[in-house]
Design an enzyme around this catalytic site. Structure first.
Site, short mmCIF file in Angstrom:
data_model
loop_
_atom_site.label_atom_id
_atom_site.label_comp_id
_atom_site.label_asym_id
_atom_site.label_seq_id
_atom_site.Cartn_x
_atom_site.Cartn_y
_atom_site.Cartn_z
CE LYS A 48 3.21 -6.11 3.79
NZ LYS A 48 2.93 -4.84 4.43
CD GLU B 254 7.83 -0.50 7.54
OE1 GLU B 254 6.80 -1.05 7.28
OE2 GLU B 254 8.15 0.82 7.38
CG ASP C 151 0.60 -4.10 1.99
OD1 ASP C 151 0.63 -5.05 2.93
OD2 ASP C 151 1.24 -3.28 1.85
CD GLU D 184 0.77 -1.44 7.73
OE1 GLU D 184 0.42 -0.63 8.53
OE2 GLU D 184 1.17 -1.20 6.61
CG ASP E 160 -0.32 -0.07 2.65
OD1 ASP E 160 0.72 0.02 2.54
OD2 ASP E 160 -1.42 0.20 3.38
O1 KIV Z 1 3.19 -1.07 1.77
C1 KIV Z 1 4.53 -1.50 1.49
O2 KIV Z 1 5.36 -1.32 0.84
C2 KIV Z 1 5.09 -2.38 2.83
C3 KIV Z 1 6.79 -2.10 2.76
C4 KIV Z 1 7.10 -1.15 3.65
C5 KIV Z 1 7.19 -3.33 3.36
O3 KIV Z 1 4.58 -2.74 3.67
#
Ligand code: KIV
Length: 264
Positions: free
Chosen positions: A112, A181, A84, A114, A45
Site C-alpha cells: 500500500k 481515509e 504498508d 499513500e 505503518d
Molecule cells: O497504517 C495504517 O494502519 C493505515 C490505516 C490508517 C488504514 O494505513
C-alpha cells in the site's frame, strides 16, 4: 479455510459482500484475527504510533515494516496480507520497486502506497513486476505536515472532484485496491461505485466495499479515539470475541454507524 486472494476480494465487491480488514503487527494477533474470520490484514505503518509511541508514522523504516510483515505472515492462515510502504520508501518508481520487493519477499500479498496522482508511475512499475498495489488517498498520514494535521479531506466540491478523478486514474493505472481515509461518506460512496476495484474505508462511511480499523483502536486501547472508531472490546471477554464482533458488524453493515461518519 481457503486462502483469500485478490480475486476473492474482487468477487466479494461484485456480489455486494462486505470485506472486514484490520491492522496487525505480529504473529499472535494474526492467528487470533484469522480464527475470528478476518478477510484481510494490513501491516500498517501505524505501528510507528501504536507500537513505537511516535506521534506520526514518519519514523518507520522499510526494515521495520519487513520485520513486522514477516511476523504477521508467520501467524497468518488464510487472510489476504497487505503491507504498508513507509515514508520515503517510494520516492521514485525504481525506489518503490526495490522496497516493495522486500515486503513481498517477507510474505505480503500486496503493498500500500499513500499519495495522489503522482503515484501513477510507481503503480505501473510495481504492477508490471507482479506486485499488486493498494493506493491510499484522502487523509494520507505520511503527509501530515503538508495537510496541516490529521484532518478530513475532500470537503469542498473542488477537493471532492479531485479525489474522485484521482481514484479513477489510479485504478486505470493498475491499482488493484484503493483505501480512502477520512473523507465524507457521500464522496466515498460515489468513488466506490465508480471503480471496479475493492475500496477500503476508514472514516469514509458505510458504503465502501471494505472497512479497516487500527487493531489497538478497536480494542479500546486509544485514550483519544477518532470519531470513526468503535471500541469492540466493550462487554467482551476475549480479543477473539471482540474481533468476531467487528467482523460481524462490518458484514451486516451495522459498523460504521452514523456517529462514526463524516457527513457534510
Ligand atoms: O497504517 C495504517 O494502519 C493505515 C490505516 C490508517 C488504514 O494505513
Amino acid at each position: 479455510m481457503k486462502a483469500i486472494t485478490l480475486n476473492t476480494l474482487k468477487s466479494m465487491k461484485e456480489q455486494g459482500h462486505k470485506i472486514a480488514v484490520l491492522t496487525c503487527y505480529d504473529s499472535t494477533f494474526a492467528k487470533v484475527a484469522n480464527q475470528a474470520g478476518i478477510d484481510a490484514l494490513l501491516v500498517g505503518d501505524t505501528l510507528g504510533m501504536v507500537l513505537q509511541g511516535h506521534d506520526s508514522t514518519l519514523p518507520v523504516t522499510v526494515e521495520q515494516m519487513t520485520y513486522h510483515t514477516a511476523s504477521v505472515a508467520r501467524g497468518n492462515e488464510h487472510a489476504f496480507l497487505i503491507a504498508d510502504m513507509p515514508f520515503m520508501s517510494y520516492s521514485s518508481p525504481e525506489h518503490a520497486l526495490k522496497n516493495a520487493a522486500k515486503l513481498m519477499q517477507a510474505g505480503a500479498h500486496m503493498v500500500k502506497l499513500e499519495g495522489d496522482l503522482w503515484l501513477t508511475e510507481s503503480i505501473k512499475q510495481l504492477t508490471q513486476n507482479g506486485i499488486p498495489v493498494c493506493a491510499h488517498i484522502g487523509l494520507t498520514p505520511q503527509a501530515v505536515h503538508v495537510l496541516g494535521g490529521f484532518k478530513v479531506q475532500g470537503k469542498t466540491e473542488e477537493q471532492a472532484k479531485h479525489l474522485l478523478e484521482t481514484a479513477q486514474q489510479l485504478a486505470q493505472a493498475g491499482a488493484a485496491m484503493l483505501l480512502l481515509e477520512c473523507v465524507p461518506s457521500n464522496l466515498a460512496a460515489k468513488i466506490s461505485k465508480s471503480i471496479k476495484i475493492p475500496v477500503i474505508g476508514i472514516g469514509a462511511g458505510a458504503e465502501t466495499d471494505a472497512q479497516v480499523l487500527v487493531l489497538h483502536d478497536m480494542l479500546g486501547l486509544n485514550d483519544k479515539p477518532a470519531k470513526f472508531v468503535q471500541n469492540f472490546m466493550v462487554d467482551k471477554t476475549s480479543i477473539k470475541e471482540a474481533i468476531e464482533s467487528y467482523v460481524a458488524a462490518v458484514k451486516d453493515g451495522s459498523f460504521p454507524a452514523l456517529q462514526h461518519q463524516y457527513i457534510f
